[in-house]
Structure formats: structure tokens, C-alpha cells
Enzyme design. Structure first.
Site, mmCIF file in Angstrom:
data_model
loop_
_atom_site.group_PDB
_atom_site.id
_atom_site.type_symbol
_atom_site.label_atom_id
_atom_site.label_comp_id
_atom_site.label_asym_id
_atom_site.label_seq_id
_atom_site.Cartn_x
_atom_site.Cartn_y
_atom_site.Cartn_z
ATOM 1 N N HIS A 271 27.244 21.161 37.157
ATOM 2 C CA HIS A 271 26.532 22.394 37.500
ATOM 3 C C HIS A 271 26.761 24.015 38.095
ATOM 4 C CE1 HIS A 271 22.886 23.742 39.589
ATOM 5 N NE2 HIS A 271 23.632 23.895 41.327
ATOM 6 N N LYS B 52 23.456 38.401 13.376
ATOM 7 C CA LYS B 52 23.360 37.716 14.968
ATOM 8 C C LYS B 52 24.078 39.279 15.785
ATOM 9 C CE LYS B 52 21.740 34.705 13.441
ATOM 10 N NZ LYS B 52 20.991 34.199 12.336
ATOM 11 N N GLU C 189 1.924 35.010 8.317
ATOM 12 C CA GLU C 189 2.034 33.383 7.741
ATOM 13 C C GLU C 189 1.112 33.037 6.842
ATOM 14 O OE1 GLU C 189 3.120 30.070 6.612
ATOM 15 O OE2 GLU C 189 5.117 31.396 7.442
#
Length: 455
Positions: A438, A50, A199
Site C-alpha cells: 500500500h 510511446k 469508426e
């Protein structure tokens, strides 16, 4: 033979904390670690990766400066030596902090070496025999290396070794389209490498719902990452300084300078002498445990990744909490009470909790589903990061939230509102009428809840 009240084998994110609790109670404990304190998280997982993700994001934001009216003249250059050193500093600070903390435990012996069982109550380490009525295994897991044709002829990277790179690959081929592979793919693309994901399955992040997988592919594709799925015949051929990676008959090979194998992990249980103690494992090597993390042998417990009941730092730490509550505090906590939650740290991140929509449908419950694009989120628009969406799944009869996914800016943080509600047993109508702040990502959650529809 030296006797203890408890022996801990492995010093990941469960063992040291439980050992410390016991030591604080005056119990004599031995903590045995063959390499580094802190396990995967500190040394080769969350903390260094990270940190690398943060460096990669800084490069990405710098390149986008013009979109925000910030003019940066000249090229954006990446100093991989500094990038690597920064990650190593974070790791060493955490590791040394653990060393200092545990060194102050008066009734704890920290022993470095490889431990093996010689019986259900005894282990040998560095040629010395130790015994205890309780033994805890916290030995973690390591990368799986499949027997791909030609793999023995190339120098490949794993999630452990790639964090030590101090040069930038010209072209990184990532074998595996799950969580670890996806994070490194985006990270190195942002550092400036050409990146291709290969993949074997039909889609990326196959544990997720198909709409989530598709959105992840769009995020990565928008940054110029090539994706090859259904690669049913992966093989490697050394070609000078490069590696030709074939993905299947009739498909062109991928010419890569570096190859990262990110095809899963396996538990570190094959060299513990579990047979000598009579401890059972499943066919993949994970130690079988009950709801209180005890193995089939009385007094032997398995914590963290090696028990197959979670593959994350937070589930490992929760194993410590469960064991401590039951063994020290007189509680009755169970692994089965844990609601699964995790994050995928691409950018924007994916925060996930509970059931996927597919799992909820398969459960036989009558369900309700709602989703909204992140373009409806004020913060996402203000930041200029509107990719992704939110999705919530609920049970129609009980009005309980069964699961949720937030793929979008700050999704790994916003998902905690849902995690907390699910753990508290809050029904979705109650959460729907909360008044969020908000402008935040979480403020869209009541809107998504208000549009739940039976399917």
C-alpha cells in the site's frame, strides 16, 4: 552462390536476436534487412509512439497543474519540432545500438536489400544468390489503406508517417477506432488539435468487452475528442486546404485539416517470392506456421507479425525465445502455450490478459466475474486519476483465472500480477491471500478476487 547455416529475412524483434544466438554458437548467418534494423517497434511503433505519448502526457499534466495546487501562469505551448526530434532521438539511439551490437558478430553478415526466394533453400538479394538449410522470415507488417472513395485525392497520414509531423494539425480526423487510432487521437488532442474518431463499427476497441469499450469512449470524450461510430460510408472530398470526411448518408461531414488512416495492418509477405519456395499463407497474407513456428516447408520459419500469431513486440520477441529454445537449447516450447496479453496506451492505459468476459462465456465454462472501479484505488485518488475499472474472470470449477482487464492508472503495469499468476497456474484463492504493498494499484486485486461471483 554463398552458403550459410541460416538466413534471416527481416530484422524486427525476432530475427536479430535469434541470428545473434546462432552466431554466438559459431554458425554462419546472414541477416537481410531492406530498410532499418529493429522493425516496426524501433522505427515506427512502440518506441517513437510511446515517446510521443509521454510528451502529450506532460502537456496534459501541465494543464492540470492548478488541480494539484501548482500554478502555471501563461499558456501551455507545444513545440512540435522538439516533440518530433525527441521521438526521433529515441528511435536512432535504439537503431544505432542494434547496428553496433550486430557489427561485432564475427560470423554474421548484415546485408541491406530486398530478398526474394528462388527456391526452398535459396534467396536472391542485390543480385547475389544465397543458400541455407534454415531460413527465418521476420518481415513485419504495414498499415492497411482501404479503398475509400476519394482517398486517392487527399494527402493522408498513416501510423508510420504521422510520427514525423513537426506541425500541429488544426483538426485531425482519425479513421479507425482501434488501438493505434485511439492512441494517436488522445495524443494529438493533448498536443492541442481538435480530434474526431471515425469508426465503421458500433463501438471503439471492438475486441474488448462492451463495458471496456464504453469506458474507453468516456475517457476520450472527457478530453473533448469527438467519436462517430457506425460510419458505414466513409468517403473523402478535397476542399481547399481541408478534407471533408463523410461518414454516412444523412450525417454531416467532418471538416479536417489532416486525416490519419488507422484501419489495421497487413503482413509484408507479398514481395518475398513465397511461391518459389512453396510457402503457404492464409487469405490475409499471413504465413501459416505450426506450434513451433515452422511453415509448411521444412526448414523455413516465420517469426513476429508476419505469422499472424501475435501483433506485438513482446509476442515477436517470444517467437525468438520459442525458436531459440527448440532449435538451440534442445527445448520443446510451443506458441499455443502463450497466454495473450497486451496494453492499450491511452491515458489511463488498458492492461489485458487472457480471455475477455465475452470469450469466457462463449467457451462453455462456468465462470465467475468481479469488477471494481478505480475510484476504490488509493493511488488513483491520490493522483486524481480515478477513471476506469478492474475486471477479473475466473473458472468456477478449477478456480483458475481466465482473464483480466485493468483500465486505469498504471493498468499496464498492475496487470502483470495477473499475467504472472496465470502463467504460473496459480488459483485465484492463493492470489487473493497475497499481501500487496500500500498504496499501489495492485493492492485492489485481492479485493476484486474476493468478490468473484458465478454468473
Amino acid at each position: 552462390m554463398k552458403s550459410y547455416d541460416a538466413i534471416f529475412i527481416g530484422a524486427g524483434q525476432s530475427g536479430p536476436f535469434l541470428a545473434a544466438r546462432m552466431s554466438e554458437k559459431g554458425m554462419n548467418v546472414a541477416l537481410i534487412e531492406r530498410k532499418y534494423l529493429g522493425g516496426t517497434c524501433v522505427n515506427a511503433g512502440c518506441m517513437p509512439t510511446k515517446t510521443l505519448v509521454a510528451s502529450a502526457r506532460a502537456a496534459h499534466v501541465a494543464r492540470r497543474g492548478g488541480d494539484y495546487g501548482v500554478k502555471i501562469t501563461g499558456n501551455i505551448e507545444i513545440d512540435m519540432m522538439i516533440v518530433r526530434q525527441r521521438a526521433e532521438t529515441v528511435t536512432m539511439n535504439a537503431r544505432n545500438g542494434l547496428i553496433s551490437w550486430l557489427a561485432n558478430m564475427e560470423t554474421m553478415d548484415v546485408i541491406y536489400g530486398q530478398a526474394r526466394f528462388t527456391g526452398p533453400k535459396t534467396v536472391i538479394v542485390n543480385g547475389k544468390m544465397l543458400s541455407a538449410p534454415q531460413i527465418f522470415l521476420n518481415v513485419g507488417a504495414r498499415p492497411v489503406i482501404p479503398d475509400f472513395p476519394g482517398i486517392e485525392d487527399i494527402d493522408y497520414l498513416t501510423s508510420t508517417s504521422i510520427i514525423h509531423l513537426d506541425t500541429l494539425p488544426r483538426h485531425l480526423a482519425v479513421i479507425g477506432g482501434s488501438y493505434i487510432g485511439l492512441e494517436f487521437a488522445q495524443m494529438y488532442r493533448r498536443f492541442g488539435a481538435e480530434v474526431t474518431i471515425i469508426e465503421r463499427g458500433p463501438r471503439l476497441a471492438s475486441r474488448e468487452d462492451e463495458d471496456i469499450s464504453d469506458a474507453i469512449a468516456q475517457v476520450l470524450g472527457a478530453e473533448g475528442i469527438a467519436v462517430h461510430t457506425q460510419a458505414d460510408r466513409i468517403a473523402f472530398v478535397k476542399n481547399g486546404d481541408a478534407v471533408a470526411v463523410s461518414t454516412g448518408a444523412g450525417k454531416p461531414a467532418v471538416e479536417a485539416s489532416h486525416v490519419l488512416i488507422a484501419t489495421g495492418r497487413r503482413p509484408n509477405t507479398d514481395d518475398l517470392g513465397l511461391d518459389a519456395a512453396g510457402v503457404l499463407t492464409d487469405k490475409r497474407g499471413y504465413i501459416t506456421v505450426d506450434d513451433r513456428l515452422m511453415t509448411n516447408v521444412e526448414g523455413i520459419f516465420a517469426l513476429g507479425d508476419c505469422n499472424g500469431r501475435g501483433a506485438f513486440t513482446h509476442t515477436s520477441y517470444n517467437d525468438f525465445e520459442i525458436a531459440a529454445a527448440n532449435l538451440i537449447d534442445g527445448g520443446d516450447r510451443k506458441v499455443s502455450s502463450r497466454i495473450p496479453a497486451y496494453a492499450l496506451y491511452i491515458d489511463p492505459p488498458l492492461g489485458r490478459v487472457g480471455m475477455t468476459e465475452k470469450e469466457a462465456r462463449a467457451s462453455g465454462k462456468k465462470i465467475m466475474v468481479s469488477s471494481r472501479p478505480m475510484s476504490r484505488v488509493g493511488r488513483a485518488n491520490e493522483r486524481g486519476e480515478t477513471m476506469g475499472f478492474m475486471k477479473i474472470v475466473a473458472e468456477a470449477e478449477t478456480k483458475r483465472i481466465l482473464g483480466a482487464a485493468i483500465l486505469g492508472i498504471e493498468g499496464d503495469e498492475a496487470i502483470h500480477g495477473i499475467i504472472d499468476a496465470m502463467n504460473a497456474g496459480t488459483t485465484y484463492p492463493a492470489l487473493q491471500w497475497s499481501v500487496p504493498i500500500h498504496p499501489t494499484v495492485s493492492e485492489l486485486i485481492p479485493t476484486v478476487l474476493g468478490d468473484l461471483k458465478a454468473i
